[in-house]
Enzyme design. Structure first.
Site, PDB file in Angstrom:
ATOM      1  CG  HIS A 164     -14.434 -14.808 -28.793  1.00  0.00           C
ATOM      2  ND1 HIS A 164     -15.126 -15.327 -29.863  1.00  0.00           N
ATOM      3  CD2 HIS A 164     -13.133 -15.152 -29.000  1.00  0.00           C
ATOM      4  CE1 HIS A 164     -14.286 -15.938 -30.683  1.00  0.00           C
ATOM      5  NE2 HIS A 164     -13.066 -15.840 -30.183  1.00  0.00           N
ATOM      6  CD  GLU A 167     -18.308 -13.933 -28.931  1.00  0.00           C
ATOM      7  OE1 GLU A 167     -18.448 -15.135 -28.603  1.00  0.00           O
ATOM      8  OE2 GLU A 167     -17.803 -13.572 -30.016  1.00  0.00           O
ATOM      9  CG  HIS A 310     -18.520 -18.512 -29.397  1.00  0.00           C
ATOM     10  ND1 HIS A 310     -17.314 -17.868 -29.463  1.00  0.00           N
ATOM     11  CD2 HIS A 310     -18.236 -19.804 -29.074  1.00  0.00           C
ATOM     12  CE1 HIS A 310     -16.330 -18.719 -29.196  1.00  0.00           C
ATOM     13  NE2 HIS A 310     -16.874 -19.910 -28.956  1.00  0.00           N
ATOM     14  CD  GLU A 369     -20.984 -17.466 -33.135  1.00  0.00           C
ATOM     15  OE1 GLU A 369     -21.253 -16.489 -32.396  1.00  0.00           O
ATOM     16  OE2 GLU A 369     -19.809 -17.838 -33.384  1.00  0.00           O
TER      17      GLU A 369
END
Length: 400
Positions: A164, A167, A310, A369
């Site tokens: 992404h 990110e 991420h 994450e």
């Protein structure tokens, strides 16, 4: 004070780093900079004088040799000496040495994009020749999607980052880990108490630090009318020139919704009809070259485990529709013990890279994450995030 004309690819962070000054110093010298999102090529800036370090040319000196000696990027050395002809240096000549990053190649104190990554990969390869650096394929706009291999053991592990666009902090996380790992191995040392020589011999690690280079560039640099997707991107971004919320690739496709793991279910759940900053799954699975590149790379290497990094949330996703092996939950709990991140059994999510890997290979696959806050996470958070995530990166070499 000197005058500088903004070039393609420039950001305030890059200019400040090049000239050894702070962003605030540039802003104070340029009160016309009222929109802090982006600067544009052709814009004229006043660059305040930095605290200068000087070097006197010795016999046999070249700009390249000086850049290597003082760990300074060659471009930065050239930019700091615009009136010096590198081909006509003479003994006794005085030049300016811009600030360097000390003993570290990967600078984790300022914005980190494709340009910085490629420069650092080349520098790391020169410093640590045992690293293997290869291009796996091309992005939509023709940028190489790079992979770095470290280690030569029978177990095969893969980490990736920047699926992404906003990110992008996951890229310096991985690049810094590669540097720290290589430095520990080359000195027969340890990293966070782990003997990296042992894991180098047991495990082959392939790292793709930036899956989505076009998207990262868009988030960091914005667009001008010269951009080939200028009109489309403005339309897809609701007319805004601020692309800080952009997750997709340059064609408005969310690359982590591109994999053939119940893709149609994810398409219907997302209910996004076309290109945009996030959540469009694309016209078909693996329609985008970045997603195809990672899928082919994964299939060709038959990895024992993969981790996609991420941001944000400080969570670890370890399952997919009960297709994961029993050891996956145990590994996730182990990752929690070294990072503090919470293992989460995720439901209502399909078509991600981790989902596809678990489905097709029935081996442990994870989405980490990292960090907490609003994307893009500020680079000032890097030390804390790296301190958490590096434990997972090290343990990932051991648990398979």
């Amino acid at each position: 004070m000197r005058t500088y004309v903004v070039r393609s690819g420039d950001t305030l962070n890059r200019i400040a780093k090049r000239f050894g000054v702070s962003i605030n110093a540039i802003l104070n010298a340029n009160p016309q900079l009222t929109n802090m999102d982006y600067i544009i090529p052709g814009q004229v800036l006043q660059i305040p004088n930095a605290q200068l370090n000087y070097y006197v040319i010795q016999a046999g000196d070249t700009f390249y040799g000086i850049s290597q000696k003082f760990n300074i990027q060659l471009d930065s050395l050239l930019a700091a000496n615009p009136n010096v002809d590198p081909s006509q240096l003479y003994v006794g000549q005085m030049i300016i040495l811009p600030n360097s990053s000390g003993n570290s190649i990967v600078d984790t104190t300022s914005e980190y994009g494709y340009q910085e990554m490629v420069e650092d990969m080349n520098a790391l390869k020169k410093e640590y020749p045992f690293l293997e650096v290869v291009s796996l394929g091309k992005s939509v706009m023709g940028k190489d999607i790079w992979a770095i291999k470290i280690g030569g053991g029978p177990k095969k592990v893969h980490y990736n980052g920047s699926f992404h666009a906003n990110e992008w902090i996951t890229t310096p996380l991985l690049m810094k880990f590669i540097e720290d790992y290589a430095k520990a191995y080359s000195s027969d040392g340890t990293l966070r108490g782990s003997d990296m020589k042992r894991w180098y011999e047991n495990t082959t690690l392939w790292v793709v630090p930036m899956v989505n280079p076009d998207g990262v560039e868009l988030v960091q640099e914005g667009i001008t009318e010269a951009h080939p997707y200028y009109k489309q991107l403005l339309e897809w971004n609701n007319g805004s020139f601020n692309f800080s919320g952009w997750k997709s690739n340059i064609r408005g496709v969310d690359l982590n919704d591109q994999f053939p793991a119940n893709w149609e279910v994810e398409r219907d759940r997302r209910a996004v009809s076309g290109p945009g900053p996030r959540d469009w799954v694309g016209p078909s699975p693996l329609s985008e070259p970045e997603a195809r590149t990672i899928a082919n790379f994964t299939s060709n290497n038959n990895f024992d485990m993969v981790i996609a990094f991420h941001t944000q949330g400080e969570e670890i996703y370890w399952n997919y529709r009960d297709l994961e092996p029993p050891v996956s939950e145990q590994i996730a709990n182990h990752f929690q013990s070294v990072s503090g991140y919470k293992p989460v059994k995720l439901t209502g999510s399909d078509a991600g890279y981790k989902d596809w890997f678990i489905q097709d290979f029935r081996r442990p696959g994870f989405t980490v994450e990292a960090g907490r806050g609003v994307n893009p996470l500020p680079i000032s958070d890097f030390p804390r995030i790296y301190n958490e995530a590096v434990g997972i990166m090290i343990e990932g070499l051991k648990v398979i």
